[in-house]
Write a protein that holds these residues in place. Structure first.
Motif, PDB file in Angstrom:
ATOM      1  N   VAL A 116      10.226  -6.746   2.114  1.00 58.92           N
ATOM      2  CA  VAL A 116       9.659  -6.236   3.364  1.00 58.92           C
ATOM      3  C   VAL A 116      10.804  -5.973   4.339  1.00 58.92           C
ATOM      4  N   ARG A 117      11.464  -4.841   4.128  1.00 55.64           N
ATOM      5  CA  ARG A 117      12.598  -4.450   4.969  1.00 55.64           C
ATOM      6  C   ARG A 117      12.558  -2.946   5.183  1.00 55.64           C
ATOM      7  N   ALA A 118      13.264  -2.504   6.224  1.00 61.56           N
ATOM      8  CA  ALA A 118      13.335  -1.070   6.510  1.00 61.56           C
ATOM      9  C   ALA A 118      14.642  -0.789   7.238  1.00 61.56           C
ATOM     10  N   PRO A 119      15.230   0.373   7.033  1.00 60.69           N
ATOM     11  CA  PRO A 119      16.483   0.709   7.720  1.00 60.69           C
ATOM     12  C   PRO A 119      16.236   1.011   9.196  1.00 60.69           C
ATOM     13  N   ALA A 163       0.814  -1.221   0.000  1.00 63.07           N
ATOM     14  CA  ALA A 163       0.000   0.000   0.000  1.00 63.07           C
ATOM     15  C   ALA A 163       0.845   1.268   0.000  1.00 63.07           C
ATOM     16  N   GLY A 164       2.169   1.118   0.020  1.00 58.70           N
ATOM     17  CA  GLY A 164       3.050   2.274  -0.047  1.00 58.70           C
ATOM     18  C   GLY A 164       3.301   2.958   1.280  1.00 58.70           C
ATOM     19  N   ILE A 165       2.978   2.302   2.376  1.00 57.54           N
ATOM     20  CA  ILE A 165       3.210   2.875   3.703  1.00 57.54           C
ATOM     21  C   ILE A 165       4.635   2.567   4.153  1.00 57.54           C
ATOM     22  N   ASP A 166       5.345   3.549   4.664  1.00 57.44           N
ATOM     23  CA  ASP A 166       6.703   3.370   5.169  1.00 57.44           C
ATOM     24  C   ASP A 166       6.700   2.316   6.278  1.00 57.44           C
ATOM     25  N   THR A 219       5.115   2.059   9.936  1.00 56.96           N
ATOM     26  CA  THR A 219       4.202   0.953  10.230  1.00 56.96           C
ATOM     27  C   THR A 219       4.556   0.283  11.539  1.00 56.96           C
ATOM     28  N   TYR A 220       5.856   0.049  11.742  1.00 55.19           N
ATOM     29  CA  TYR A 220       6.292  -0.600  12.987  1.00 55.19           C
ATOM     30  C   TYR A 220       5.840   0.216  14.197  1.00 55.19           C
ATOM     31  N   GLU A 221       6.076   1.519  14.168  1.00 60.82           N
ATOM     32  CA  GLU A 221       5.716   2.365  15.306  1.00 60.82           C
ATOM     33  C   GLU A 221       4.196   2.446  15.482  1.00 60.82           C
ATOM     34  N   ALA A 222       3.470   2.469  14.370  1.00 58.25           N
ATOM     35  CA  ALA A 222       2.012   2.524  14.457  1.00 58.25           C
ATOM     36  C   ALA A 222       1.450   1.283  15.143  1.00 58.25           C
ATOM     37  N   ILE A 223       2.008   0.128  14.800  1.00 58.64           N
ATOM     38  CA  ILE A 223       1.564  -1.107  15.456  1.00 58.64           C
ATOM     39  C   ILE A 223       1.971  -1.099  16.921  1.00 58.64           C
TER      40      ILE A 223
END
Length: 333
Positions: free
Chosen positions: A289-292, A191-194, A198-202
């Motif tokens: 599905v990765r993020a810095p 969906a294009g969400i950073d 996303t991690y912090e939102a959860i």
């Protein structure tokens, strides 16, 4: 008290290390000689097998990969069980099997405790993991000083076998949570969400969990090594399904979870890390599905403290909203 420790794998080795840090006299054994040597270097004595360890020790702890392995070790120890000896099963195992083995130990005059742990290898390493203990109250009082060296929160759950029931339940829930997190993270990526966002939102929401706050970080960093393999997951969720079948509960999610984990094993190998389940969705979507900014290993940032017994809510005083604790000790030196 002289303590034997049999099984020095990802969890067992860390639990044995906590005993050693607290000055406990520990004799160790494992089929892997390198694991034994590492603990001897930390101050343990080397045991010459299960029988010899039971002969030499007051309490013997097992932390093994399967019910069959535990049964083989207990059968080897049985001729040397006598009044005053205690067997402590810290493996995740079948409740009927631990009761059967516990009865054999009791018939020899010994005592048995099933005391599996929950909370991840990083907390096992610092002595901050949680422990359930199933046994009579007198035996629990005897082993509580040992349990409080290995874990922070210790819950006496009643008779032997009940701890194993609760443990397979928690591992079932953790597996279900892992799989839903894999889906949630992949959908957010699509969906294009950073994913950092996303991690912090959860983490700040009603959807957060222990699994999210630990395994999601390893998924996003790309490490995907939570020190828990798919074959162990399959054992645990299979035990939960067996428990449901035994009691006639028609589960719907559990068979699907087993099916998904079976597919993961077929793709990546039985001993693949469980958080590699995210790769099924990466392959299906072509997404990464990765993020810095996320760690490749988990570190327990809580200070190591002496363990304490948790009081169940049913035993809490009138008007108390949450379970209390008793016997909480100061921070270890």
């Amino acid at each position: 008290m002289k303590v034997g420790f049999i099984g020095l794998g990802n969890v067992g080795g860390k639990l044995a290390g906590s005993l050693l840090r607290n000055g406990i006299d520990v004799r160790v054994f494992d089929l892997n000689a390198d694991l034994v040597a590492a603990k001897v270097a930390q101050g343990a004595s080397q045991g010459e097998g299960a029988a010899a360890i039971m002969q030499a020790c007051d309490a013997v702890i097992t932390c093994l990969p399967s019910p069959a392995a535990s049964a083989a070790v207990v059968e080897e120890m049985l001729p040397h069980v006598a009044p005053g000896k205690i067997w402590m099963e810290m493996s995740t195992t079948d409740t009927e099997e631990v009761r059967r083995l516990g009865a054999l130990v009791a018939a020899q005059g010994g005592a048995a405790v099933d005391c599996p742990v929950s909370g991840g290898c990083h907390r096992a390493e610092t002595g901050n993991i949680s422990i359930y203990a199933g046994c009579d109250r007198a035996t629990f009082e005897q082993v509580l000083p040992l349990l409080s060296c290995m874990g922070r929160r210790i819950l006496h759950v009643g008779e032997i076998g009940q701890a194993s029931v609760l443990k397979v339940m928690t591992n079932y829930l953790a597996t279900a949570n892992l799989l839903t997190l894999c889906e949630a993270l992949t959908v957010m990526k699509a969906a294009g969400i950073d994913l950092g966002l996303t991690y912090e939102a959860i983490a700040m929401s009603s959807g957060t969990s222990f699994v999210h706050e630990t395994e999601s970080q390893l998924i996003l960093s790309g490490a995907r090594d939570v020190n828990f393999t798919m074959d162990l997951v399959q054992k645990d969720i299979g035990l939960f399904q067996k428990l449901a079948d035994r009691h006639g509960v028609p589960l719907e999610l559990s068979p699907k979870i087993i099916e998904m984990m079976t597919d993961g094993q077929a793709r990546y190998g039985a001993r693949a890390q469980s958080d590699r389940m995210i790769e099924r969705l990466e392959e299906a979507t072509g997404l990464e599905v990765r993020a810095p900014g996320f760690p490749r290993t988990l570190t327990d940032e809580e200070p190591e403290t002496r363990g304490y017994e948790v009081t169940p809510r049913r035993a809490a005083s009138s008007g108390q909203k949450y379970p209390g604790v008793r016997g909480k000790a100061p921070v270890r030196p």
